[in-house]
Design an enzyme around this catalytic site. Sequence first.
Site, PDB file in Angstrom:
ATOM      1  N   CYS A   6       1.935  -7.551  28.577  1.00  0.00           N
ATOM      2  CA  CYS A   6       2.007  -8.263  29.307  1.00  0.00           C
ATOM      3  C   CYS A   6       1.579  -7.858  30.777  1.00  0.00           C
ATOM      4  CB  CYS A   6       2.237  -9.342  29.449  1.00  0.00           C
ATOM      5  SG  CYS A   6       2.456 -10.433  28.642  1.00  0.00           S
ATOM      6  N   HIS A  45       0.187 -13.448  25.314  1.00  0.00           N
ATOM      7  CA  HIS A  45       1.427 -13.392  24.973  1.00  0.00           C
ATOM      8  C   HIS A  45       1.950 -13.407  23.196  1.00  0.00           C
ATOM      9  CE1 HIS A  45       5.415 -10.658  24.525  1.00  0.00           C
ATOM     10  NE2 HIS A  45       5.480 -11.797  24.128  1.00  0.00           N
ATOM     11  N   ASN A  85       2.825  -2.479  13.620  1.00  0.00           N
ATOM     12  CA  ASN A  85       3.851  -2.477  12.928  1.00  0.00           C
ATOM     13  C   ASN A  85       5.174  -3.521  13.558  1.00  0.00           C
ATOM     14  OD1 ASN A  85       3.567   0.292  12.591  1.00  0.00           O
ATOM     15  ND2 ASN A  85       4.401   1.035  14.458  1.00  0.00           N
ATOM     16  N   GLY A  91       8.884  -0.218  12.536  1.00  0.00           N
ATOM     17  CA  GLY A  91       9.221   0.472  14.339  1.00  0.00           C
ATOM     18  C   GLY A  91       8.334   0.196  14.915  1.00  0.00           C
ATOM     19  N   THR A  93       8.627  -1.220  18.928  1.00  0.00           N
ATOM     20  CA  THR A  93       9.490  -0.794  20.050  1.00  0.00           C
ATOM     21  C   THR A  93       8.861  -1.351  20.937  1.00  0.00           C
ATOM     22  OG1 THR A  93       7.676   0.929  20.329  1.00  0.00           O
ATOM     23  CG2 THR A  93       9.519   1.141  19.574  1.00  0.00           C
ATOM     24  N   HIS A  96       4.378  -7.279  21.627  1.00  0.00           N
ATOM     25  CA  HIS A  96       4.098  -7.960  22.219  1.00  0.00           C
ATOM     26  C   HIS A  96       2.630  -7.453  20.793  1.00  0.00           C
ATOM     27  CE1 HIS A  96       0.246  -9.397  25.089  1.00  0.00           C
ATOM     28  NE2 HIS A  96      -0.344  -8.808  24.724  1.00  0.00           N
ATOM     29  N   HIS A  98       0.341  -6.489  18.806  1.00  0.00           N
ATOM     30  CA  HIS A  98      -1.026  -4.690  18.789  1.00  0.00           C
ATOM     31  C   HIS A  98      -0.795  -4.105  17.786  1.00  0.00           C
ATOM     32  CE1 HIS A  98       2.904  -3.199  19.603  1.00  0.00           C
ATOM     33  NE2 HIS A  98       2.722  -2.367  18.786  1.00  0.00           N
TER      34      HIS A  98
HETATM   35  P1  AMP Z   1       5.194   0.644  18.351  1.00  0.00           P
HETATM   36  O1  AMP Z   1       6.217   1.303  18.135  1.00  0.00           O
HETATM   37  O2  AMP Z   1       4.559  -0.546  17.144  1.00  0.00           O
HETATM   38  O3  AMP Z   1       5.293  -0.725  18.728  1.00  0.00           O
HETATM   39  O4  AMP Z   1       4.179   1.044  19.182  1.00  0.00           O
HETATM   40  C1  AMP Z   1       4.330   0.607  20.546  1.00  0.00           C
HETATM   41  C2  AMP Z   1       3.237   1.882  21.255  1.00  0.00           C
HETATM   42  O5  AMP Z   1       2.721   1.528  22.853  1.00  0.00           O
HETATM   43  C3  AMP Z   1       3.932   3.485  21.212  1.00  0.00           C
HETATM   44  O6  AMP Z   1       3.019   4.498  20.061  1.00  0.00           O
HETATM   45  C4  AMP Z   1       3.698   3.640  22.435  1.00  0.00           C
HETATM   46  O7  AMP Z   1       3.033   5.612  23.440  1.00  0.00           O
HETATM   47  C5  AMP Z   1       2.921   2.525  23.276  1.00  0.00           C
HETATM   48  N1  AMP Z   1       3.036   2.991  24.335  1.00  0.00           N
HETATM   49  C6  AMP Z   1       4.056   2.931  24.972  1.00  0.00           C
HETATM   50  N2  AMP Z   1       4.144   2.276  26.808  1.00  0.00           N
HETATM   51  C7  AMP Z   1       2.741   2.527  26.966  1.00  0.00           C
HETATM   52  C8  AMP Z   1       2.496   2.997  27.826  1.00  0.00           C
HETATM   53  N3  AMP Z   1       2.629   2.432  29.079  1.00  0.00           N
HETATM   54  N4  AMP Z   1       0.879   3.065  28.286  1.00  0.00           N
HETATM   55  C9  AMP Z   1       0.090   3.336  26.629  1.00  0.00           C
HETATM   56  N5  AMP Z   1       0.862   2.871  25.182  1.00  0.00           N
HETATM   57  C10 AMP Z   1       2.236   2.750  25.426  1.00  0.00           C
HETATM   58 ZN    ZN Z   2       3.231  -9.683  26.778  1.00  0.00          ZN
END
Ligand code: AMP
Ligand code: ZN
Length: 112
Positions: A6, A45, A85, A91, A93, A96, A98
């Site tokens: 967000c 969100h 994920n 997995g 992390t 939000h 994506h």
């Molecule tokens: P997930 O593990 O599926 O939740 O993917 C989260 C993704 O967000 C990971 O591949 C991270 O490398 C990516 N990520 C985390 N912080 C940032 C950021 N500031 N800009 C771009 N990608 C990010």
């Molecule tokens: Zn969000």
Amino acid sequence: MDCLFCKIIADEIPSTKVYEDDKVLAFKDINPMAPVHILIIPKVHIEGANALDSDNVGVVSDIMLTARRIAEELGLSEGWRLVTNVGEHGGQTVKHLHFHLLGGKKLNTELA
Ligand code: AMP
Ligand code: ZN
């Protein structure tokens, strides 16, 4: 709301944007796992795929079409992958929704 993506949508955290419209944002993953690694997110969100319902699922179509268009623009004619994920075992992390658009090489076929 304390949500990294967000904040990226609100330009409070910088990102390398690839595509943006009123519903969807696409930007480069900060830790790319392939030559092309783009995250595509809804501007609203949604915590993750577990939080999808009949009212908000339409944005997944927008994301899918965005993925297809970006893949075409980037010349990924040999193929690409779109992954989401979900939860700890999946997995996830960032809480939000994506989708990871991956390509630019022959991807590992071992998914798990
Ligand atoms: P997930 O593990 O599926 O939740 O993917 C989260 C993704 O967000 C990971 O591949 C991270 O490398 C990516 N990520 C985390 N912080 C940032 C950021 N500031 N800009 C771009 N990608 C990010
Ligand atoms: Zn969000």
